[in-house]
Design an enzyme around this catalytic site. Sequence first.
Site, PDB file in Angstrom:
ATOM      1  N   ARG A  78       0.854  -1.199   0.000  1.00  0.00           N
ATOM      2  CA  ARG A  78       0.000   0.000   0.000  1.00  0.00           C
ATOM      3  C   ARG A  78       0.888   1.247   0.000  1.00  0.00           C
ATOM      4  NH1 ARG A  78      -3.089   2.738   5.018  1.00  0.00           N
ATOM      5  NH2 ARG A  78      -3.920   4.457   3.795  1.00  0.00           N
ATOM      6  N   HIS A 122      -3.186  10.928   1.280  1.00  0.00           N
ATOM      7  CA  HIS A 122      -2.638  10.605   2.600  1.00  0.00           C
ATOM      8  C   HIS A 122      -1.883  11.842   3.104  1.00  0.00           C
ATOM      9  CE1 HIS A 122      -1.166   7.081   5.307  1.00  0.00           C
ATOM     10  NE2 HIS A 122      -0.813   8.218   5.907  1.00  0.00           N
ATOM     11  N   GLU A 167      -7.537   8.226   6.809  1.00  0.00           N
ATOM     12  CA  GLU A 167      -7.781   8.838   8.120  1.00  0.00           C
ATOM     13  C   GLU A 167      -8.254  10.289   8.032  1.00  0.00           C
ATOM     14  OE1 GLU A 167      -4.265   8.286  10.480  1.00  0.00           O
ATOM     15  OE2 GLU A 167      -4.329   6.116  10.350  1.00  0.00           O
ATOM     16  N   ASN A 297      -7.685   1.469  10.134  1.00  0.00           N
ATOM     17  CA  ASN A 297      -6.389   1.643  10.796  1.00  0.00           C
ATOM     18  C   ASN A 297      -6.656   1.699  12.287  1.00  0.00           C
ATOM     19  OD1 ASN A 297      -5.400   2.015   8.240  1.00  0.00           O
ATOM     20  ND2 ASN A 297      -4.752   4.141   8.533  1.00  0.00           N
ATOM     21  N   TYR A 299      -4.672   1.175  16.354  1.00  0.00           N
ATOM     22  CA  TYR A 299      -3.432   0.940  17.096  1.00  0.00           C
ATOM     23  C   TYR A 299      -3.627   0.813  18.605  1.00  0.00           C
ATOM     24  CZ  TYR A 299      -0.956   2.462  12.848  1.00  0.00           C
ATOM     25  OH  TYR A 299      -0.466   2.574  11.569  1.00  0.00           O
ATOM     26  N   GLU A 356      -3.879  -0.644   8.289  1.00  0.00           N
ATOM     27  CA  GLU A 356      -2.708  -0.293   9.111  1.00  0.00           C
ATOM     28  C   GLU A 356      -2.874  -0.854  10.522  1.00  0.00           C
ATOM     29  OE1 GLU A 356      -1.582   3.824   9.597  1.00  0.00           O
ATOM     30  OE2 GLU A 356      -1.903   4.215   7.464  1.00  0.00           O
TER      31      GLU A 356
HETATM   32  O1  IFM Z   1       2.351   7.143  10.339  1.00  0.00           O
HETATM   33  C1  IFM Z   1       0.987   7.104  10.527  1.00  0.00           C
HETATM   34  C2  IFM Z   1       0.247   6.971   9.216  1.00  0.00           C
HETATM   35  O2  IFM Z   1       0.600   7.959   8.313  1.00  0.00           O
HETATM   36  C3  IFM Z   1      -1.234   7.072   9.457  1.00  0.00           C
HETATM   37  N1  IFM Z   1      -1.640   6.148  10.477  1.00  0.00           N
HETATM   38  C4  IFM Z   1      -0.899   6.073  11.701  1.00  0.00           C
HETATM   39  C5  IFM Z   1       0.579   5.938  11.406  1.00  0.00           C
HETATM   40  C6  IFM Z   1       1.381   5.879  12.727  1.00  0.00           C
HETATM   41  O3  IFM Z   1       1.206   7.053  13.431  1.00  0.00           O
END
Ligand code: IFM
Length: 449
Positions: A78, A122, A167, A297, A299, A356
């Site tokens: 990607r 992005h 995002e 995405n 985390y 992500e």
């Molecule tokens: O680096 C970023 C990415 O550009 C977008 N999502 C989160 C990642 C980690 O912070």
Amino acid sequence: MAEQYQFPDGFDWGVATASYQIEGAWKADGKGEGIWDRFSHTPGNIHDDTTGDEACDFYHRYEEDIRIAKELGIKVYRFSISWPRIFPDGTGNVCEAGIEFYRRVLECLHKNGIKGAVTIYHWDLPQKLQDRGGWANREIVGWFEDYVKVLYARLGDLVDTWITLNEPYCSSILGYWLGGLAPGYHDYSAALEAVHNLLLCHGTAVREYRKSGLKAEIGITLNMNMSYPFDPDSKEDAEAAKLNQLQANNLFGDPIYLGTYPEELFTYLKKKGVVLPEIKDGDMELISQKIDFFGLNTYFTDHVKKDPSVWPLEGVSLKTGRPHTDADWEVNPQGMYDLLTWIHGRYKPQKLIITENGAACNDWINLEGKVEDPNRIDYIHRYLMEVHKAIKAGVPVAGYYVWCFCDNFEWAWGLSRRFGIVYVDYKTQKRTPKESAYWYAGIIKQNGF
Ligand code: IFM
């Protein structure tokens, strides 16, 4: 015997990257200035005073990176298109060198048996468009339409998957309200204006794609996370957590999948004096057109405590004592399962791709020339177990992309945070696959663990 985690046949194991974070070559071959060029060149914005001027020099080294990806067995790579590399002035003349560069990247991926998943936006907006109001100016919908039409016409034959936006929460709330990302503003009403315009651009990209007759899949990538009350017994914390989740998740998921903005959040914000965006006839239909997949995405999780001093949502996300990564994000794999099942229950996307997930760690090359990153392996391992559990519970997850393929420019944190499964020495540009890269290659080979 240890439990076996087998993923569905054809599961798309991938890696993710983004233009400004890896390409470098910030003014090569006619590229225009982007908002991240301006932001990172402004003293005080980047924690370690670095810029993306060179980053990983992917612009000149993409063949090497794609060769490494092939050796690891990566199925999907990607990456994103830099809008100012295609339209140096934001609109008007197309820069042929930009088009040619991305054609070369896609051809190289295909030659190596790797699919290309392309993010249209992005975060690197042409600076000239920012000067005209950027995402807070509704005219951007027309600028974006011109941009996507060129991409479909000139790259469409080579792209396997399209992602309209990455995002939009970050481009709007972080860029226009919290200010930690470019353009670095602090205006909540402008942030909401940006939300609406971003979503209109997403809808425009989908509409134009369907018109183009191209047949690859198109979707959007949203960053979401579960918000839990910091004190599970506190009604106030529960309310603050709900508002936090409405802003982080529903503000984007609801319009796209349900064709409406979250009423409860908008009523609340209006009472706080926020000016809501103007919604014109046809806007919500444009935004909520059918897409082929939901890109997620994620985390970390939020644990929210009520705090009336924090305008407008009156909540703060606090640490709970869990382990955290080098990005200071708490590791809570359960959040992956909770989020996937929440999305599935609320939006019922026909297909979900985790576009992500990954961890920043304090990596270095050891005396043996290796990068041992057991924490990253453990993080991905635990999160994948939750993905597997969600698939077993009926959530249609069809792919997982690690963020990131290689260490890169981590926005306001500059080069100081390493998210890659491939180590980059920024002085020499030497690449060294980390232990996690070999471990991930093993998972891909077995389609599980
Ligand atoms: O680096 C970023 C990415 O550009 C977008 N999502 C989160 C990642 C980690 O912070």
